[in-house]
Design an enzyme around this catalytic site. Structure first.
Site, short mmCIF file in Angstrom:
data_model
loop_
_atom_site.label_atom_id
_atom_site.label_comp_id
_atom_site.label_asym_id
_atom_site.label_seq_id
_atom_site.Cartn_x
_atom_site.Cartn_y
_atom_site.Cartn_z
N CYS A 88 71.61 54.41 67.55
CA CYS A 88 71.15 54.82 68.76
C CYS A 88 69.50 54.08 69.08
O CYS A 88 69.00 54.34 68.10
CB CYS A 88 71.77 56.29 68.55
N GLY A 126 71.79 50.05 69.86
CA GLY A 126 72.64 50.46 70.07
C GLY A 126 73.26 49.16 71.56
O GLY A 126 72.20 49.23 72.17
N ASN A 152 69.85 60.37 67.81
CA ASN A 152 69.83 59.09 67.79
C ASN A 152 70.00 60.38 66.41
O ASN A 152 69.53 60.84 65.69
CB ASN A 152 68.55 58.45 67.83
N GLY A 153 71.26 59.42 65.13
CA GLY A 153 71.28 60.42 64.40
C GLY A 153 73.29 60.48 64.24
O GLY A 153 73.83 60.39 65.02
N TYR A 200 66.24 46.12 58.06
CA TYR A 200 67.54 46.00 59.07
C TYR A 200 66.97 46.24 60.22
O TYR A 200 67.08 45.29 60.71
CB TYR A 200 68.85 45.43 58.37
#
Ligand code: SF4
Length: 507
Positions: free
Chosen positions: A20, A47, A122-123, A264
């Site tokens: 995200c 995301g 996020n996570g 990445y």
């Protein structure tokens, strides 16, 4: 639009999926919804399933969210209707809870005092089950149909804020949340940002002339013209309002930044812990050339994420660098299902070979990682069909042998090609003439971070944040235990003030 399809459904081969992106801005006098839109645009790679923005004008929060890319969810008219001085934004790939509209973020709750709370995460948490039980006992489950760990945080925070306000409620709640979390959240007047004590995911603070910005990556600061101030520290809560910026600690920092962000996940033009992601990738390529030299005529990248490492490999080895593959950058980002004929093209849907460059050459092909191996298998075959004499595959990360529980969706352990296979077994599986992965030490050295401050669990199996039993973790954990909660959810009393139905807009 409202669809259950995911853009990644039609990608020829699954790649590691990002988790995200979060963004927040506090800036009176600025068009905060538009700043957030552009911030999310810069974070779109993190995301691509859903996007949302919440804005407050000091009196009321309005959330607009939907499934789709940022550019599909928002248009000029919608953004113009989102007026205020504080905004948060989110782009989602689902790691807990399915890809439904209800699970899109920002998620929204009201406090008993009738004020609103919007939150983006996020996570991925590892004590979701425990938080779910706590939320169940407090009667705050399922009010908005969401089944995410993020919504549990929002619900628990809204309840705790009733008698002490959001800031002190957050300082009490955050130490009880375990796992990876970068949060941006906001009430009517204040923007908050918090990062877990391990700082697994990146989160940065930036300055505008008339305000402040927080974002998952520095690239999102650049796009809105914000200057980088510093990282949000692991274990730190930041609050920003008319009184200024306040910083509090809710836990002692124990940094374990995700090393895969360098490989990445993050944009190459982002900086993490003071280190350029692009420079790290070039250095990984150099180390790859030292560790796994090849007798070859040309180094080609698998674009885009393999490009900097291929540059580094070519520089170090002295083998010429060239473009042998052209990426159809947008093909994985359409919501139109391909026809059967197109689907059968497989990797050619995504990558097209430049035959005149490849023909008659001994190639070094540099990619960022191998997860299931399907992409590389198809790629090697395609390069041989295009006339390559030899194909030597070089990978800019160690073998991925373990799943990630901190917000990246690789695959189950059984699906990972490196699970239980030795190097030659993987080489044979993908059909390459030779195969070389950069070592973990080489990757860590390229990041210029001490190994003790990094998470590398997907490579070495050492999970820095303890995991619960298998039965208490997983993407669909909350759906699997959710049915029993529906009744209690219906019985939950909507607080005074505005309810979620008023604040959260469907398209
Ligand atoms: S397990 Fe891998 S992808 Fe997940 S946080 Fe750790 S290094 Fe990153």
């Amino acid at each position: 639009m409202h669809t259950d399809q995911s853009p990644s459904d039609i990608a020829p081969e699954p790649e590691p999926r990002e988790e995200c992106g979060v963004f927040g801005v506090w800036a009176p006098g600025e068009e905060v919804a538009k700043l957030t839109y552009y911030g999310l645009y810069a974070l779109q790679h993190r995301g691509q399933e859903a996007a949302g923005i919440s804005v407050s004008d000091g009196k009321q929060i309005v959330v607009f969210k939907d499934l789709g890319l940022v550019s599909q969810v928002f248009d000029e008219q919608i953004l113009s209707s989102l007026q205020g001085h504080v905004a948060i934004g989110h782009c989602r790939y689902s790691t807990t809870g399915g890809g439904t509209w209800e699970n899109a973020q920002p998620t929204f709750r009201t406090t008993a005092a009738g004020t609103g709370l919007a939150l983006g995460h996020n996570g991925n948490l590892v004590n979701t089950h425990e938080l779910h039980e706590r939320a169940r006992q407090l009667g705050v489950l399922g009010k908005n149909g969401a089944t995410t760990d993020s919504d549990l945080i929002c619900g628990l925070l809204a309840v705790a804020a009733a008698d002490r306000g959001i800031e002190s409620a957050a300082l009490e709640l955050l130490p009880t949340i375990r796992g990876a979390f970068c949060l941006t959240f906001a009430d009517e007047n204040t923007l908050y940002a918090a990062r877990d004590p391990h700082g697994v995911r990146p989160l940065v603070l930036g300055r505008l002339e008339r305000g402040w910005v927080v974002a998952s990556e520095t690239a999102a600061l650049d796009i809105v013209g914000a200057s980088f101030v510093r990282e949000v520290e692991p274990g730190e809560l930041i609050a920003i309002d008319a009184e200024g910026l306040r910083s509090s600690r809710f836990a002692n920092p124990e940094p374990k930044g995700c090393v895969f962000e360098y490989v990445y996940l993050a944009r190459p033009d982002t900086t993490i812990a003071g280190r350029s992601v692009h420079a790290t990738r070039v250095e990984i390529g150099r180390r790859l050339a030292q560790e796994h030299p090849a007798d070859a005529d040309l180094v080609i990248p698998v674009p885009e994420s393999g490009t900097p490492a291929a540059i580094g490999y070519a520089q170090e080895s002295g083998i010429p660098y060239g473009s042998g593959l052209v990426k159809n950058a947008y093909v994985g980002r359409t919501f139109i299902q391909p026809s059967q004929t197109i689907r059968q093209l497989g990797i050619r849907l995504k990558l097209n070979p430049l035959r005149e460059v490849i023909r008659g050459k001994r190639l070094v092909v540099v990619d960022d990682s191998i997860v299931r191996g399907n992409t590389q298998r198809a790629l090697v075959r395609m390069l041989r069909e295009s006339g390559a004499l030899e194909v030597h595959v070089r990978i800019a990360s160690p073998p991925v042998r373990w799943p990630c529980f901190y917000g990246i969706d690789f695959a189950s352990r059984a699906e990972l090609v490196a699970n239980g296979a030795d190097l030659d077994g993987i080489r044979r599986s993908i059909g390459a003439d030779s195969l070389g992965y950069v070592s973990l030490d080489g990757l860590v050295a390229a990041s210029e971070q001490p190994k003790s401050r990094l998470c590398a669990a997907c490579f070495d199996g050492n999970y820095p944040i303890p995991l619960p039993d298998d039965a208490l973790i997983g993407k669909h954990l909350l759906e699997s235990i959710g049915d029993a909660d529906a009744a209690s959810a219906r019985m939950t009393v909507t607080p005074a003030g505005y309810g979620a139905e008023d604040a959260v807009r469907r398209p």
